[in-house]
Design a protein around this motif. Structure first.
Motif, PDB file in Angstrom:
ATOM      1  N   LEU A 191       0.832  -1.284   0.045  1.00 56.19           N
ATOM      2  CA  LEU A 191      -0.157   0.048   0.045  1.00 56.19           C
ATOM      3  C   LEU A 191       0.801   1.266  -0.047  1.00 56.19           C
ATOM      4  CD1 LEU A 191      -3.051  -1.269   2.318  1.00 56.19           C
ATOM      5  CD2 LEU A 191      -3.092  -0.535   0.042  1.00 56.19           C
ATOM      6  N   THR A 192       2.068   1.168   0.700  1.00 54.71           N
ATOM      7  CA  THR A 192       2.990   2.424   0.487  1.00 54.71           C
ATOM      8  C   THR A 192       3.645   2.426  -0.817  1.00 54.71           C
ATOM      9  OG1 THR A 192       3.579   2.074   3.048  1.00 54.71           O
ATOM     10  CG2 THR A 192       4.869   3.290   1.594  1.00 54.71           C
ATOM     11  N   SER A 217       0.866   8.793  -6.382  1.00 53.38           N
ATOM     12  CA  SER A 217       1.139  10.275  -6.307  1.00 53.38           C
ATOM     13  C   SER A 217       1.737  10.724  -7.473  1.00 53.38           C
ATOM     14  CB  SER A 217       2.089  10.407  -5.153  1.00 53.38           C
ATOM     15  OG  SER A 217       3.492  10.026  -5.349  1.00 53.38           O
ATOM     16  N   VAL A 225      -6.279   5.340   0.943  1.00 55.14           N
ATOM     17  CA  VAL A 225      -4.996   4.692   1.424  1.00 55.14           C
ATOM     18  C   VAL A 225      -4.602   4.781   2.481  1.00 55.14           C
ATOM     19  CG1 VAL A 225      -2.699   3.882   0.403  1.00 55.14           C
ATOM     20  CG2 VAL A 225      -4.478   4.057  -1.307  1.00 55.14           C
ATOM     21  N   ALA A 226      -4.419   5.812   2.854  1.00 51.72           N
ATOM     22  CA  ALA A 226      -3.983   6.006   4.402  1.00 51.72           C
ATOM     23  C   ALA A 226      -4.934   5.599   5.448  1.00 51.72           C
ATOM     24  CB  ALA A 226      -3.716   7.628   4.645  1.00 51.72           C
ATOM     25  N   ALA A 240      -5.495   9.570  -1.745  1.00 52.05           N
ATOM     26  CA  ALA A 240      -4.542   9.515  -0.601  1.00 52.05           C
ATOM     27  C   ALA A 240      -5.133   9.183   0.743  1.00 52.05           C
ATOM     28  CB  ALA A 240      -3.763  10.850  -0.561  1.00 52.05           C
ATOM     29  N   LYS A 273      -4.369   1.687   5.600  1.00 53.72           N
ATOM     30  CA  LYS A 273      -3.152   1.396   6.333  1.00 53.72           C
ATOM     31  C   LYS A 273      -3.301   1.418   7.667  1.00 53.72           C
ATOM     32  CE  LYS A 273      -0.085   3.645   3.976  1.00 53.72           C
ATOM     33  NZ  LYS A 273       1.157   4.276   3.620  1.00 53.72           N
ATOM     34  N   THR A 308       0.927   4.156  -2.684  1.00 55.21           N
ATOM     35  CA  THR A 308       0.838   5.511  -2.411  1.00 55.21           C
ATOM     36  C   THR A 308       1.688   6.430  -3.137  1.00 55.21           C
ATOM     37  OG1 THR A 308      -0.086   5.058  -0.299  1.00 55.21           O
ATOM     38  CG2 THR A 308       0.907   7.139  -0.744  1.00 55.21           C
ATOM     39  N   ASN A 355      -6.979  13.141  -6.294  1.00 55.44           N
ATOM     40  CA  ASN A 355      -5.770  12.719  -5.607  1.00 55.44           C
ATOM     41  C   ASN A 355      -5.877  12.575  -4.159  1.00 55.44           C
ATOM     42  OD1 ASN A 355      -4.035  12.321  -7.881  1.00 55.44           O
ATOM     43  ND2 ASN A 355      -3.237  14.468  -7.979  1.00 55.44           N
TER      44      ASN A 355
END
Length: 95
Positions: A25-26, A33, A48-49, A45, A52, A29, A41
């Motif tokens: 997932l990082t 980006s 996804v954050a 973001a 996580k 990201t 966008n």
């Protein structure tokens, strides 16, 4: 009498798989980006954050095994935070 709580021990394989998911997932990201999605966008973001953070809370901080009261108070806190962030976006959008 107090009932003995269940063990929250997790296997190394499971924890390692969660770590790999977090690393993937990082990487996603970082990849996303570099892609121009316009106004989406920030939403991608945040999504996804949030995913996580959910993995970290559920597996590494053992929220998955807590009582309903602790889970509901956490969800209420997250809901309140979402409302405040929504107000911030709404304020910025109409300036």
């Amino acid at each position: 009498m107090i009932k003995e709580s269940e063990s929250h021990m997790q296997s190394y394989g499971k924890l390692f798989s969660i770590l790999l998911i977090l690393l993937a997932l990082t990487g996603f990201t970082v990849f996303i980006s570099r892609v121009d999605l316009g106004s989406a966008n920030i939403w991608v973001a945040i999504l996804v954050a949030s995913i996580k953070a959910s993995f970290v809370l559920l597996y590494f901080m053992h929220l998955k095994y807590e009582s309903f009261l602790i889970k509901s108070s956490f969800l209420a806190t997250i809901g309140f935070l979402a409302i405040l962030i929504g107000f911030m976006f709404w304020d910025i959008a109409f300036r």
